[in-house]
Write an enzyme that holds these catalytic residues in place. Sequence first.
Site, mmCIF file in Angstrom:
data_model
loop_
_atom_site.group_PDB
_atom_site.id
_atom_site.type_symbol
_atom_site.label_atom_id
_atom_site.label_comp_id
_atom_site.label_asym_id
_atom_site.label_seq_id
_atom_site.Cartn_x
_atom_site.Cartn_y
_atom_site.Cartn_z
ATOM 1 N N GLU A 180 -11.506 -3.806 -50.312
ATOM 2 C CA GLU A 180 -10.177 -4.425 -50.319
ATOM 3 C C GLU A 180 -9.641 -4.403 -51.739
ATOM 4 O OE1 GLU A 180 -8.471 -8.960 -50.410
ATOM 5 O OE2 GLU A 180 -10.216 -8.584 -49.138
ATOM 6 N N LYS A 213 -10.708 -14.662 -41.992
ATOM 7 C CA LYS A 213 -11.244 -14.848 -43.336
ATOM 8 C C LYS A 213 -11.418 -16.343 -43.596
ATOM 9 C CE LYS A 213 -9.537 -14.172 -48.073
ATOM 10 N NZ LYS A 213 -8.547 -13.419 -48.864
#
Length: 192
Positions: A28, A118
């Site tokens: 990411e 998340k």
Amino acid sequence: MAILRGFDIARTVEVSRRAWDVGIRLVEVPVQNETAVAALRAAVEAGAERGAVVGAGTVTTVERVERAVAAGAGFTVAPGFSREVAEASLAAGLPHLPGVATATEIQQAQALGLTWLKAFPAADLGAGWIASMHGPFPEARFVATGGMNLSNTGEFLAAGAAAVSLGSALADPDQFAQLPALITSITEKADR
């Protein structure tokens, strides 16, 4: 998952390749400015050479979703839950990983069909939070993010986290050197 925040383009590609080499599957790159978007684009290109997926992080606005799409991101990640951002990402064909810290946010994300979530900030929430949230939300797949390192990763995985994200731990040469053994250990446990 590796989070590569604040690196220049060359360093982003270098650390991405090192992460893939040790078995980290996803990278990411947070897209908080134009330099970061350029780093994302370069990591996406490097990942394409290996069949590796690179996503955009800190996607907090629809404009950032658009930048992620233009850079070739394979998914988006946000620190919190925004229906508008999630819908824009999904409409663009990108899986979205929203940050959640409450049962309400989990319910809102799941209402959009999002099951990968998340848990952020994971170290502050604690591993017990993951276990507690699996009670009412057994289908949730939590990615523990925020304050994760090699010393607490096992605790979060044991509590039911489906994955962990490492950021600053990747900059520590000692922790990075220990990653292959940790990944092998996790993979072996998952295969049992």
